[in-house]
Design a protein around this motif. Sequence first.
Motif, mmCIF file in Angstrom:
data_model
loop_
_atom_site.group_PDB
_atom_site.id
_atom_site.type_symbol
_atom_site.label_atom_id
_atom_site.label_comp_id
_atom_site.label_asym_id
_atom_site.label_seq_id
_atom_site.Cartn_x
_atom_site.Cartn_y
_atom_site.Cartn_z
ATOM 1 N N LYS A 88 32.123 42.899 35.228
ATOM 2 C CA LYS A 88 32.067 41.826 34.348
ATOM 3 C C LYS A 88 33.207 40.601 34.288
ATOM 4 O O LYS A 88 33.063 39.611 33.988
ATOM 5 N N GLN A 89 34.518 41.532 34.562
ATOM 6 C CA GLN A 89 35.566 40.401 34.835
ATOM 7 C C GLN A 89 35.152 39.259 35.796
ATOM 8 O O GLN A 89 35.506 38.013 35.751
ATOM 9 N N ASP A 121 33.184 39.300 30.414
ATOM 10 C CA ASP A 121 33.915 40.084 29.554
ATOM 11 C C ASP A 121 34.474 39.108 28.470
ATOM 12 O O ASP A 121 34.337 37.869 28.386
ATOM 13 N N ALA A 159 33.737 47.174 34.162
ATOM 14 C CA ALA A 159 34.668 46.192 33.819
ATOM 15 C C ALA A 159 35.208 45.269 34.717
ATOM 16 O O ALA A 159 35.315 43.996 34.664
#
Length: 457
Positions: A451-452, A457, A448
């Motif tokens: 991706k951020q 995201d 996560a």
Amino acid sequence: MHVSIVLFTSDLRLHDHPPLRAANEARLVVPLFVRDRGVTDAGFTAPNRLAFLADCLRDLDAGLRERGGRLVVRSGDVVEEVCKAATETDADEVHMAADFSAYAQRREHRLRHALEADGRRLHVHDTVTSAVAPGALSPASSDHFAVFTPYFRHWSGVRLRDAMGAPRRVRVPDGVGSEELPSREGLSGVSAGLATGGEAAGRARMTSWLRDGVGAYEDRHDDLAGDATSRFSPHLHFGTLSPVELVHRAREVGGPGAEAFVRQLAWRDFHRQVLAARPAAAIADYRTKHDRWRSGPAAREDVEAWKEGRTGYPVVDAAMRQLRHEGWMHNRGRLLTASFLTKTLYVDWRVGARYFLELLVDGDIANNQLNWQWMAGTGTDSRPNRVLNPVTQAKRYDPDGAYVRRWVPELADLDAPLVHEPWKLRGLDRAAVGDYPDPLVDLSDGLARFKQSRGLD
């Protein structure tokens, strides 16, 4: 009798050596190796490579002595030392292998200018350290191939030169001074399991592996515990094996395993032609993603755990411990550890590339830096945001856990699949693995964050 100098660099062999063949024709020859002060000043020396290099130089000297010659070793600036040797022996020409790095290109230019100013000639020979020379192939729209598949298609169609035998005799002028040959004895920081260097060791491995190992290469090259790769990379880095000869001999064997192995040699040439065209890729993103990599105390603690093989992910830790012990790492392990550092921990790829160069006996700028960029998603990968899950990868490429148990003794009593997920143990079972750490980060949290950071995201 005319005198020629052969300047050995990363081509420390007698077999299939075009510069030596050309210099040795009806001439006296000075086989010269200069311990390059520029390489040392640039910080590119490392204990494992120095030890392997010492083996290579001693083996090269022994091979020359069997043929009536000897190796001349000097230290200092390469251009100055070559010119000194030329003056001492009245040599009228120097032969050397072509190299592709920015530093090597500058060195070659300086050497050519200095020799020509003194009425001497420099002959530079291609395809000594690569099967196909960097720059020999290019698409219509660019000076190099940025994608491997079309490069490989063109590379496969090149008719390679024939491999050459070693000379029967090498005649060296009398009275040429030389330093003592270096030795790995007394070097500190050398990995305990470092392999032996030299052409003799390389050719012995080439003969046995092409006979017994290459047939299974396509099916087993990703098998971490099986150790079914060729382990030729240190010999290719120091040039104790010829990539041209390896391609010829593998193709003579034939079959899917040999074809898969030749493809890996093509990857090596691919990276060299990329770096030759874009030398800045050694330190800068080839294709930037504008990453703002993690820094600060937390990131530094994670990096130290990664270096020490204490991330809490057993397959990553096993690979990092193999690197420390052998100065070498299985290629699948290189992919996993690089993906984990750059994408799961979101740490700058240059941090990992630099650490690998501190330990890898095959620490090659083109392969190391561009493979790191591949995994970081800043290089030539057409899927730059792929993330390798270390648990999934471990179960696929070390299904019985033998690789992990070999390098992570804290987990030696665990069977698969728990050996790959020891954090699932409870109570006394968890206590039995001692101080083996919990994971640095949950994989879903790491994904996560990545991706951020990349705006995915």
